[in-house]
Write a protein that holds these residues in place. Structure first.
Motif, PDB file in Angstrom:
ATOM      1  N   UNK A 181      12.091   6.701-148.685  1.00 23.63           N
ATOM      2  CA  UNK A 181      12.545   7.103-147.224  1.00 23.63           C
ATOM      3  C   UNK A 181      12.075   6.290-146.265  1.00 23.63           C
ATOM      4  N   UNK A 182      11.492   7.316-145.115  1.00 20.47           N
ATOM      5  CA  UNK A 182      11.323   6.378-144.074  1.00 20.47           C
ATOM      6  C   UNK A 182      10.849   7.089-143.363  1.00 20.47           C
ATOM      7  N   UNK A 183       9.741   6.465-142.656  1.00 25.27           N
ATOM      8  CA  UNK A 183       8.506   7.328-141.407  1.00 25.27           C
ATOM      9  C   UNK A 183       9.255   7.629-140.505  1.00 25.27           C
ATOM     10  N   UNK A 228       8.894   5.448-137.330  1.00 24.02           N
ATOM     11  CA  UNK A 228       9.273   4.719-136.494  1.00 24.02           C
ATOM     12  C   UNK A 228       9.898   4.180-138.341  1.00 24.02           C
ATOM     13  N   UNK A 229      10.597   3.819-138.863  1.00 25.88           N
ATOM     14  CA  UNK A 229      11.203   3.447-139.510  1.00 25.88           C
ATOM     15  C   UNK A 229      10.940   2.558-140.439  1.00 25.88           C
ATOM     16  N   UNK A 230       9.306   2.846-140.552  1.00 28.08           N
ATOM     17  CA  UNK A 230       8.391   1.926-141.644  1.00 28.08           C
ATOM     18  C   UNK A 230       8.841   2.495-142.999  1.00 28.08           C
ATOM     19  N   UNK A 231       9.260   1.335-144.585  1.00 27.74           N
ATOM     20  CA  UNK A 231       8.770   2.119-145.918  1.00 27.74           C
ATOM     21  C   UNK A 231       8.714   2.984-146.273  1.00 27.74           C
ATOM     22  N   UNK A 232       8.672   3.860-146.492  1.00 31.07           N
ATOM     23  CA  UNK A 232       7.944   4.913-147.475  1.00 31.07           C
ATOM     24  C   UNK A 232       7.986   4.802-148.973  1.00 31.07           C
ATOM     25  N   UNK A 233       6.957   3.895-149.619  1.00 33.84           N
ATOM     26  CA  UNK A 233       6.880   3.339-150.767  1.00 33.84           C
ATOM     27  C   UNK A 233       6.033   4.047-151.884  1.00 33.84           C
ATOM     28  N   UNK A 287       1.514   8.054-147.696  1.00 28.04           N
ATOM     29  CA  UNK A 287       2.163   8.394-147.172  1.00 28.04           C
ATOM     30  C   UNK A 287       2.209   8.649-145.698  1.00 28.04           C
ATOM     31  N   UNK A 288       1.630   8.132-145.616  1.00 24.65           N
ATOM     32  CA  UNK A 288       1.400   8.209-143.815  1.00 24.65           C
ATOM     33  C   UNK A 288       1.322   6.603-143.126  1.00 24.65           C
ATOM     34  N   UNK A 289       2.074   6.039-142.896  1.00 24.54           N
ATOM     35  CA  UNK A 289       1.901   4.788-142.820  1.00 24.54           C
ATOM     36  C   UNK A 289       1.846   4.526-141.032  1.00 24.54           C
ATOM     37  N   UNK A 342       9.190  22.531-137.187  1.00 29.10           N
ATOM     38  CA  UNK A 342       9.283  23.404-138.245  1.00 29.10           C
ATOM     39  C   UNK A 342       8.603  23.468-140.044  1.00 29.10           C
ATOM     40  N   UNK A 343       8.755  23.654-140.501  1.00 29.41           N
ATOM     41  CA  UNK A 343       8.155  23.425-142.256  1.00 29.41           C
ATOM     42  C   UNK A 343       8.868  22.458-142.413  1.00 29.41           C
ATOM     43  N   UNK A 344       8.138  21.578-142.959  1.00 29.35           N
ATOM     44  CA  UNK A 344       9.433  20.299-142.904  1.00 29.35           C
ATOM     45  C   UNK A 344       9.677  19.437-142.385  1.00 29.35           C
ATOM     46  N   UNK A 345       9.328  19.839-140.971  1.00 35.00           N
ATOM     47  CA  UNK A 345      10.472  19.175-139.974  1.00 35.00           C
ATOM     48  C   UNK A 345      10.320  17.953-139.946  1.00 35.00           C
ATOM     49  N   UNK A 346       9.131  16.662-140.264  1.00 35.50           N
ATOM     50  CA  UNK A 346       8.867  15.348-140.971  1.00 35.50           C
ATOM     51  C   UNK A 346       9.385  14.546-141.616  1.00 35.50           C
ATOM     52  N   UNK A 347       9.646  13.244-141.026  1.00 34.23           N
ATOM     53  CA  UNK A 347      10.614  12.760-142.767  1.00 34.23           C
ATOM     54  C   UNK A 347       9.649  12.413-143.614  1.00 34.23           C
TER      55      UNK A 347
END
Length: 224
Positions: free
Chosen positions: A14-16, A18-23, A70-72, A121-126
């Motif tokens: 996924x993406x954070x 700020x658009x950072x790759x979640x790997x 998980x939070x780059x 909201x719950x789960x609002x963050x990417x």
């Protein structure tokens, strides 16, 4: 123990904000354990120790997958929260999720004086939504969530896996962390019934000391 030059086989999940790759580092077979570090950006020691330990291994991982950070964005910014100011470990869609501001300590002995949002909201963050999706994809039996610096192993029950982790880090077991954690990954896992969740709270010490004291024992625990 010799150190490996293994190039870790990262995949994007996924993406954070700020658009950072979640790997993550996938496993080659059925996933029994997912290790998650760095969900709080100010707890960089979790990512450091896990990254160093993974270089002990010379083969791909058969049954354990890893999220090194998980939070780059939070780690880059030096903050507990993500780029939206949200504490991701209070943003999971649990039945007790709360929209109220949460407060954290700048150091362990200080009062809770730093305010963070729990999200719109719950789960609002990417970062939260993508991690939930990854857990659903991998279907691990257990999630190990790495934090600091409370120096304990937090799990609802004492299993052989929990006892082994307590032995590896010479840390006490606690059935809970001692205060409510609405919207946390651990609470979410308990409500889902599967996967189970173990929270490893590293003790407060220098990066070098963490590596020197725990790296080989942690690698041995992961190999069991």
């Amino acid at each position: 123990m010799p150190r490996s030059t293994l190039l870790l086989p990262f995949k994007e999940y996924g993406k954070s904000v700020l658009g950072t790759s979640l790997r993550y580092i996938p496993c080659s077979g059925t996933c029994r354990l997912l290790v998650v570090a760095g969900i709080h950006g100010e707890e960089s020691e979790t990512t450091f120790l896990l990254s160093r330990v993974l270089r002990f291994f010379e083969r791909p991982f058969e049954s354990i997958a890893y999220v090194l950070c998980a939070n780059p964005d939070g780690m880059t910014l030096g903050t507990r929260a993500n780029a939206n100011g949200v504490d991701l470990n209070r943003n999971f869609p649990t039945t007790n999720w709360s929209c109220e501001t949460v407060y954290a300590r700048s150091v362990l002995e200080a009062p809770r004086d730093t305010a963070y949002s729990t999200g719109t909201s719950p789960g609002s963050e990417p970062e939260t939504a993508y991690l939930i999706r990854l857990i659903g994809k991998l279907s691990p039996e257990v999630v190990l969530s790495m934090h600091a610096p409370m120096a304990c192993v937090d799990a609802p029950e004492r299993t052989s896996l929990v006892d082994g982790l307590c032995d590896a880090f010479n840390l006490p077991w606690r059935p809970d962390i001692g205060y409510p954690t609405p919207g946390s990954l651990g609470t979410w896992c308990r409500e889902q019934k599967s996967p189970g969740c173990i929270t490893l709270e590293l003790p407060r010490m220098s990066l070098e000391a963490l590596y020197d004291r725990y790296a080989e024992a942690f690698a041995d625990w992961l190999s069991c």
